[in-house]
Design a protein around this motif. Structure first.
Motif, PDB file in Angstrom:
ATOM      1  N   PHE A 196     -56.730  -8.697   6.927  1.00  0.00           N
ATOM      2  CA  PHE A 196     -55.276  -8.781   6.803  1.00  0.00           C
ATOM      3  C   PHE A 196     -54.672  -7.399   6.581  1.00  0.00           C
ATOM      4  O   PHE A 196     -55.274  -6.537   5.926  1.00  0.00           O
ATOM      5  N   TRP A 197     -53.465  -7.211   7.126  1.00  0.00           N
ATOM      6  CA  TRP A 197     -52.668  -6.018   6.833  1.00  0.00           C
ATOM      7  C   TRP A 197     -51.563  -6.428   5.860  1.00  0.00           C
ATOM      8  O   TRP A 197     -50.938  -7.473   6.041  1.00  0.00           O
ATOM      9  N   PHE A 198     -51.339  -5.581   4.859  1.00  0.00           N
ATOM     10  CA  PHE A 198     -50.236  -5.801   3.934  1.00  0.00           C
ATOM     11  C   PHE A 198     -49.276  -4.624   4.036  1.00  0.00           C
ATOM     12  O   PHE A 198     -49.714  -3.468   4.117  1.00  0.00           O
ATOM     13  N   HIS A 199     -47.969  -4.941   4.066  1.00  0.00           N
ATOM     14  CA  HIS A 199     -46.943  -3.911   3.908  1.00  0.00           C
ATOM     15  C   HIS A 199     -46.405  -4.096   2.510  1.00  0.00           C
ATOM     16  O   HIS A 199     -45.793  -5.135   2.221  1.00  0.00           O
ATOM     17  N   ASN A 200     -46.659  -3.127   1.642  1.00  0.00           N
ATOM     18  CA  ASN A 200     -46.434  -3.296   0.209  1.00  0.00           C
ATOM     19  C   ASN A 200     -47.140  -4.589  -0.239  1.00  0.00           C
ATOM     20  O   ASN A 200     -48.365  -4.623  -0.171  1.00  0.00           O
ATOM     21  N   PHE A 201     -46.428  -5.642  -0.594  1.00  0.00           N
ATOM     22  CA  PHE A 201     -47.138  -6.838  -1.073  1.00  0.00           C
ATOM     23  C   PHE A 201     -47.112  -7.985  -0.073  1.00  0.00           C
ATOM     24  O   PHE A 201     -47.585  -9.082  -0.374  1.00  0.00           O
ATOM     25  N   ARG A 202     -46.581  -7.721   1.123  1.00  0.00           N
ATOM     26  CA  ARG A 202     -46.420  -8.804   2.081  1.00  0.00           C
ATOM     27  C   ARG A 202     -47.517  -8.749   3.153  1.00  0.00           C
ATOM     28  O   ARG A 202     -47.780  -7.685   3.724  1.00  0.00           O
ATOM     29  N   MET A 203     -48.123  -9.885   3.426  1.00  0.00           N
ATOM     30  CA  MET A 203     -49.105  -9.966   4.515  1.00  0.00           C
ATOM     31  C   MET A 203     -48.326 -10.022   5.830  1.00  0.00           C
ATOM     32  O   MET A 203     -47.461 -10.875   5.996  1.00  0.00           O
ATOM     33  N   ILE A 204     -48.636  -9.097   6.754  1.00  0.00           N
ATOM     34  CA  ILE A 204     -47.772  -8.926   7.931  1.00  0.00           C
ATOM     35  C   ILE A 204     -48.484  -9.214   9.248  1.00  0.00           C
ATOM     36  O   ILE A 204     -47.941  -8.915  10.312  1.00  0.00           O
ATOM     37  N   ASN A 205     -49.682  -9.809   9.203  1.00  0.00           N
ATOM     38  CA  ASN A 205     -50.421 -10.066  10.458  1.00  0.00           C
ATOM     39  C   ASN A 205     -49.586 -10.847  11.477  1.00  0.00           C
ATOM     40  O   ASN A 205     -49.762 -10.666  12.669  1.00  0.00           O
ATOM     41  N   TYR A 206     -48.721 -11.722  10.983  1.00  0.00           N
ATOM     42  CA  TYR A 206     -47.992 -12.601  11.906  1.00  0.00           C
ATOM     43  C   TYR A 206     -46.497 -12.301  11.933  1.00  0.00           C
ATOM     44  O   TYR A 206     -45.702 -13.132  12.365  1.00  0.00           O
ATOM     45  N   ASP A 207     -46.119 -11.075  11.521  1.00  0.00           N
ATOM     46  CA  ASP A 207     -44.702 -10.697  11.452  1.00  0.00           C
ATOM     47  C   ASP A 207     -44.194 -10.134  12.785  1.00  0.00           C
ATOM     48  O   ASP A 207     -43.558  -9.081  12.827  1.00  0.00           O
ATOM     49  N   VAL A 208     -44.466 -10.854  13.869  1.00  0.00           N
ATOM     50  CA  VAL A 208     -44.026 -10.386  15.193  1.00  0.00           C
ATOM     51  C   VAL A 208     -42.504 -10.235  15.217  1.00  0.00           C
ATOM     52  O   VAL A 208     -41.971  -9.264  15.766  1.00  0.00           O
ATOM     53  N   ASP A 209     -41.801 -11.154  14.545  1.00  0.00           N
ATOM     54  CA  ASP A 209     -40.337 -11.116  14.511  1.00  0.00           C
ATOM     55  C   ASP A 209     -39.808  -9.859  13.828  1.00  0.00           C
ATOM     56  O   ASP A 209     -38.688  -9.424  14.100  1.00  0.00           O
ATOM     57  N   LEU A 210     -40.606  -9.277  12.928  1.00  0.00           N
ATOM     58  CA  LEU A 210     -40.165  -8.078  12.209  1.00  0.00           C
ATOM     59  C   LEU A 210     -40.641  -6.800  12.909  1.00  0.00           C
ATOM     60  O   LEU A 210     -40.647  -5.722  12.316  1.00  0.00           O
ATOM     61  N   GLY A 211     -41.083  -6.944  14.174  1.00  0.00           N
ATOM     62  CA  GLY A 211     -41.454  -5.766  14.952  1.00  0.00           C
ATOM     63  C   GLY A 211     -42.858  -5.272  14.693  1.00  0.00           C
ATOM     64  O   GLY A 211     -43.173  -4.114  14.975  1.00  0.00           O
ATOM     65  N   VAL A 212     -43.732  -6.136  14.143  1.00  0.00           N
ATOM     66  CA  VAL A 212     -45.108  -5.737  13.843  1.00  0.00           C
ATOM     67  C   VAL A 212     -46.055  -6.489  14.771  1.00  0.00           C
ATOM     68  O   VAL A 212     -45.905  -7.689  14.978  1.00  0.00           O
ATOM     69  N   ASN A 213     -47.015  -5.764  15.336  1.00  0.00           N
ATOM     70  CA  ASN A 213     -47.993  -6.374  16.235  1.00  0.00           C
ATOM     71  C   ASN A 213     -49.394  -6.014  15.741  1.00  0.00           C
ATOM     72  O   ASN A 213     -49.757  -4.843  15.691  1.00  0.00           O
ATOM     73  N   VAL A 214     -50.173  -7.023  15.364  1.00  0.00           N
ATOM     74  CA  VAL A 214     -51.529  -6.802  14.845  1.00  0.00           C
ATOM     75  C   VAL A 214     -52.526  -7.424  15.811  1.00  0.00           C
ATOM     76  O   VAL A 214     -52.351  -8.564  16.231  1.00  0.00           O
ATOM     77  N   SER A 215     -53.547  -6.655  16.202  1.00  0.00           N
ATOM     78  CA  SER A 215     -54.648  -7.264  16.969  1.00  0.00           C
ATOM     79  C   SER A 215     -55.964  -6.921  16.273  1.00  0.00           C
ATOM     80  O   SER A 215     -56.211  -5.774  15.911  1.00  0.00           O
ATOM     81  N   THR A 216     -56.756  -7.964  16.059  1.00  0.00           N
ATOM     82  CA  THR A 216     -57.959  -7.848  15.229  1.00  0.00           C
ATOM     83  C   THR A 216     -59.177  -8.310  16.002  1.00  0.00           C
ATOM     84  O   THR A 216     -59.122  -9.294  16.729  1.00  0.00           O
TER      85      THR A 216
END
Ligand SMILES: *[C@@H]1O[C@H](CO)[C@@H](O)[C@H](O)[C@H]1NC(C)=O
Ligand SMILES: *[C@@H]1O[C@H](CO)[C@@H](O)[C@H](O)[C@H]1NC(C)=O
Ligand SMILES: *[C@@H]1O[C@H](CO)[C@@H](O)[C@H](O)[C@H]1NC(C)=O
Length: 297
Positions: A196-216
């Motif tokens: 998992f990726w966290f931005h500060n305290f939020r897990m952002i793996n699925y935050d596509v709507d917030l402009g974040v793209n994670v591929s694992t």
């Protein structure tokens, strides 16, 4: 059968570089209680002349092998035995105090994490240690009840897996440009169950709507995080956290306009101070040498 094994084991001790230990009747009786020994099962076919000649028992696992296991994972210590016949396989923990772990498929250790894994018609008698801890590191003996008993010794090393994010611990990204982070789990002997990726305290793996793209890629124990258009709100701590591994963290600065220039200015002034100091040192060294030459002549 059990009585026979006991008497074989009782009469024999092994020659090793380590202080000799053999699975003894006392060790077993401590666990079994004498009464549980089944006296009726001692009869064995002795005059079986039709048996093919027995091949000598040999180990298929290399002696003194080193096994690495990630802390918290399941450690597997192999012990492959060819032509075991009716021999019994025991696992012993070699410490200051010897500890009998398993005999055949029975666990004798009070610690329930230890178990011998063996399937019928299979030559492997692997010792499994669940939730392996650093205190489990050390020497393990796989002993076969031949006459005399024969053993191989395996060395278990418990490693601490940790995540690593490429590059420096602080990153500077211009607004509107791409923030890209790569995380790799190192020294991992077990595929992580999550990353998992966290931005500060939020897990952002699925935050596509917030402009974040994670591929694992869990099998290769790595993950990429892309923010194609980094904005102010994307600055902060980014943590890469895998199951069973120490997390990694970087701090991302999103710079707006004059900040990068300010940073370059400060770098430039540091460099010019350094050059001035260097020049002064060279000049004074040359002067000293001229002075001393003047004195000689
Ligand atoms: C394995 O190594 C130990 C220590 O060197 C030795 O005592 C033992 O006999 C070896 N086992 C076999 C099967 O060669
Ligand atoms: C996320 O990144 C992958 C790999 O670069 C890319 O193929 C995919 O289109 C991206 N998805 C989004 C929603 O940006
Ligand atoms: C980022 O992490 C560091 C160290 O844990 C902490 O001191 C800092 O306050 C964090 N910053 C933010 C914005 O959460």
């Amino acid at each position: 059968m059990k009585i026979l094994v006991f008497s074989l084991l009782l009469n024999i001790s092994i020659q090793t570089n380590f202080p000799s230990v053999t699975v003894t009747a006392e060790m077993l009786q401590q666990r079994l209680g004498v009464n549980s020994i089944d006296k009726s099962s001692t009869s064995k076919p002795i005059s079986d002349i039709d048996l093919p000649p027995t091949l000598p028992m040999i180990f298929g696992t290399e002696n003194s092998s080193v096994i690495f296991a990630q802390s918290g994972s399941i450690a597997l210590l192999p012990c492959i035995i060819h032509n075991l016949g009716d021999g019994t396989v025991s696992w012993i923990r070699r410490k200051a105090v010897q500890q009998l772990l398993t005999v055949g498929l029975s666990t004798y250790a009070s610690d329930g994490r230890f178990q011998a894994i063996h399937f019928h018609h299979n030559e492997d008698w692997t010792l499994q240690i669940k939730y392996v801890q650093s205190r489990d590191a050390g020497i393990y003996e796989c002993q076969v009840s031949t006459h005399p008993p024969t053993s191989i010794f395996l060395f278990l090393e418990v490693v601490e897996a940790s995540a690593e994010i490429d590059g420096p611990a602080e990153k500077f990204v211009r607004p509107g440009s791409t923030l890209q982070l790569h995380c790799q789990v190192k020294k991992s002997t077990e595929v992580p169950s999550y990353l998992f990726w966290f931005h500060n305290f939020r897990m952002i793996n699925y935050d596509v709507d917030l402009g974040v793209n994670v591929s694992t890629d869990l099998t290769n124990r790595e993950s990429w995080l892309y923010v194609p258009r980094a904005l102010d709100r994307h600055s902060g701590n980014y943590t890469c956290k895998a199951s069973n591994a120490q997390p990694a963290r970087v701090y991302v600065h999103i710079f707006n306009g004059d900040n990068p220039a300010a940073m370059q200015h400060s770098l430039a002034s540091t460099r010019s101070t350094f050059l001035a100091t260097l020049a002064w040192l060279i000049i004074s060294a040359v002067q000293t040498s001229i002075d001393s030459q003047l004195r000689i002549f």
